[in-house]
Design a protein around this motif. Structure first.
Motif, PDB file in Angstrom:
ATOM      1  N   SER A 117       9.324   1.666  -7.326  1.00  0.00           N
ATOM      2  CA  SER A 117       9.193   3.125  -7.203  1.00  0.00           C
ATOM      3  C   SER A 117       8.312   3.480  -6.016  1.00  0.00           C
ATOM      4  O   SER A 117       7.287   2.846  -5.779  1.00  0.00           O
ATOM      5  CB  SER A 117       8.588   3.710  -8.480  1.00  0.00           C
TER       6      SER A 117
ATOM      7  N   GLU B 114       5.522   5.007  -3.700  1.00  0.00           N
ATOM      8  CA  GLU B 114       4.155   5.496  -3.898  1.00  0.00           C
ATOM      9  C   GLU B 114       4.010   6.872  -3.256  1.00  0.00           C
ATOM     10  O   GLU B 114       4.452   7.099  -2.137  1.00  0.00           O
ATOM     11  CB  GLU B 114       3.161   4.516  -3.276  1.00  0.00           C
TER      12      GLU B 114
ATOM     13  N   ARG C 137       1.025   3.940  -8.357  1.00  0.00           N
ATOM     14  CA  ARG C 137       1.702   2.740  -8.842  1.00  0.00           C
ATOM     15  C   ARG C 137       0.759   1.745  -9.513  1.00  0.00           C
ATOM     16  O   ARG C 137       1.034   1.299 -10.640  1.00  0.00           O
ATOM     17  CB  ARG C 137       2.475   2.065  -7.708  1.00  0.00           C
TER      18      ARG C 137
END
Length: 410
Positions: free
Chosen positions: A185, A187, A68
């Motif tokens: 999102s 990781e 990320r």
């Protein structure tokens, strides 16, 4: 969780958009801003100078600090690049800087985004996805970004207001909107402390698979042609045949770019089906089509035919689409998950060496004409195809009696 890959793919799309929005504008910088052909091609080269070294290190960084933060940094670089290019009307220095930073952004999207997308396209995040889905999703996201970025940028430069500014402002707005999605999102590679032993730290950036015989004899001879084909199609051919089109030069350059990458995107599902565990059929097919496309480009250059150049762009786009996916599938079978980001970075770094072809051809055009230079590329591509075909079944990384494809997806 099942759709968590979409935000990552969107970030890759935006970075690809930013990386390629400049390409159809080469005509504008040459004809309107007055830069020479060599200087304009050097703008392309600055992009590769930023991209290639970054590709070699961002994989190791993402293994250490997580996917990320690296991809967020890539998106921010893409935003900065468009800002620099928007101010490029003041002189070439900001254009060079913008292209360099754009290359760094695309490098992160390619190496880290591809790996993160693959990891989010398998269990436990998306257990229903077929093996190889991650590679296809990542390649398609980048290809669509490259194509739409070039298409929208070219249209805005041809018919929109402030042609040297507006394309970059549109990309700025689009990319900024993606950042909040990326923050949510999951990781897949959590940060860990750097080892005290410097040898262990360096080992995290090593990619042993680059010495694998199959990488050297099958993947490597094809890899520079991935973006070499694209570079010839939409950076070289508009310069070779564009003089006949008058004020439509920019629109034609945009058309070539969109057709090349559109064909590449359309053929990628076929590339996935061509791939086999027992040989390098997909890569051989890609190279054979590549040779045909280069052959058509020779005719287009000899006859100064815009129609033949357009046909060459489509054929080379098909070759690009098959090559980029088949190469990713091959390298994913060579490495464990811990090395995937690194080998992906190496793969794309070598692929982007081919993007220097337009600069090399422009530099050599005073020695020989473009038909001769492109003919030499046909001979080199044929030699590479032969080498790959000879090694197509050699040094397979898995047992041929593996019970199912999932065993080699990582």
């Amino acid at each position: 969780m099942k759709r968590s890959w979409i935000a990552v793919a969107a970030a890759m799309f935006c970075c690809g958009w930013g990386g390629n929005q400049f390409t159809p504008l080469l005509v504008m910088y040459r004809e309107t801003a007055g830069y020479s052909v060599l200087t304009v091609d050097e703008f392309l080269g600055a992009y590769v100078v930023g991209l290639a070294p970054a590709l070699l290190i961002v994989g190791g960084l993402s293994n250490r600090f997580g996917r990320r933060p690296l991809l967020i940094a890539g998106v921010l670089c893409s935003v900065l690049a468009s800002a620099l290019l928007a101010f490029g009307v003041t002189g070439p220095l900001l254009i060079f800087l913008g292209r360099f930073v754009s290359g760094v952004a695309v490098a992160i999207a390619m190496a880290v985004g591809t790996t993160w997308t693959k990891e989010l396209s398998e269990a436990p995040y998306d257990p229903s996805a077929d093996p190889g889905t991650g590679a296809r999703r990542a390649a398609l996201s980048l290809t669509l970004g490259f194509g739409l970025g070039a298409g929208v940028g070219g249209v805005l430069a041809q018919w929109g207001p402030w042609p040297m500014v507006t394309p970059y402002v549109v990309h700025l707005a689009l990319t900024t909107a993606v950042l909040p999605l990326l923050l949510r999102s999951p990781e897949t590679r959590h940060r860990h402390a750097a080892p005290a032993d410097p040898d262990v730290r360096r080992a995290g950036f090593k990619v042993p698979a680059v010495r694998h015989p199959r990488f050297l004899r099958v993947v490597l001879p094809m890899t520079p042609w991935v973006f070499g084909a694209a570079g010839v199609a939409y950076a070289t051919m508009p310069q070779v045949v564009g003089g006949r089109l008058g004020h439509w030069d920019l629109a034609y350059s945009t058309l070539l770019t969109v057709c090349t990458l559109g064909a590449g995107a359309a053929v990628q599902p076929i590339a996935r089906r061509l791939d086999r565990l027992t040989d390098a059929r997909a890569i051989v097919v890609a190279m054979a089509i590549m040779c045909c496309g280069l052959g058509v480009s020779v005719l287009g250059a000899q006859l100064h035919s815009p129609l033949l150049a357009l046909l060459a762009a489509v054929v080379l786009g098909v070759a690009y689409g098959i090559a980029v996916v088949s190469g990713l599938l091959e390298i994913q079978r060579l490495v464990p998950p811990s090395e995937l980001a690194g080998i992906t970075g190496v793969y794309y770094a070598v692929a982007y060496i081919g993007f220097l072809l337009p600069t090399v051809l422009a530099a050599l055009s005073g020695v020989a004409g473009y038909p001769v230079l492109l003919g030499c590329l046909v001979v080199i591509a044929l030699a590479g195809t032969t080498l790959i075909a000879v090694s197509t079944r050699a040094h397979l990384p898995i047992a041929l009696n593996a019970p199912d494809r999932s065993e080699v997806a990582t």
